[in-house]
Design a protein around this motif. Structure first.
Motif, PDB file in Angstrom:
ATOM      1  N   GLU A 131     -25.113  -1.153  -2.074  1.00 43.42           N
ATOM      2  CA  GLU A 131     -26.083  -1.980  -1.351  1.00 43.42           C
ATOM      3  C   GLU A 131     -26.683  -3.040  -2.271  1.00 43.42           C
ATOM      4  O   GLU A 131     -26.827  -4.206  -1.877  1.00 43.42           O
ATOM      5  N   ASN A 167     -26.301  -7.031  -1.706  1.00 47.73           N
ATOM      6  CA  ASN A 167     -27.521  -7.845  -1.642  1.00 47.73           C
ATOM      7  C   ASN A 167     -27.461  -8.991  -2.652  1.00 47.73           C
ATOM      8  O   ASN A 167     -27.882 -10.109  -2.345  1.00 47.73           O
ATOM      9  N   ARG A 220     -25.139 -11.592  -1.233  1.00 46.58           N
ATOM     10  CA  ARG A 220     -25.804 -12.345  -0.165  1.00 46.58           C
ATOM     11  C   ARG A 220     -26.813 -13.335  -0.732  1.00 46.58           C
ATOM     12  O   ARG A 220     -26.948 -14.462  -0.232  1.00 46.58           O
TER      13      ARG A 220
END
Length: 76
Positions: free
Chosen positions: A52, A56, A59
């Motif tokens: 994750e 992240n 992104r």
């Protein structure tokens, strides 16, 4: 020189020895544990938290690049 029976015995040994070694050393129970441990060492199970964080970060970089692109288009 040997007799023809000696030649047959030698040929049988030349053929049998590698085949026997191949058969013996390719039994799964002899190397299965080693293969599994090596595979786990090379490719550890994925950690959901790390995964994750990684996505992240990707992104965030993509969002930054998108914002810079939009800003450069607005300047033109």
């Amino acid at each position: 020189m040997g007799h023809w029976t000696l030649e047959i015995a030698k040929m049988a040994l030349y053929v049998t020895f590698p085949v026997a070694l191949f058969h013996y050393f390719n039994q799964p129970q002899y190397f299965e544990e080693w293969v599994v441990n090596t595979k786990r060492e090379m490719y550890p199970p994925e950690d959901p938290v790390q995964k994750e964080k990684f996505f992240n970060a990707i992104r965030a970089v993509q969002e930054k690049q998108r914002n810079e692109y939009v800003a450069s288009l607005e300047r033109e």
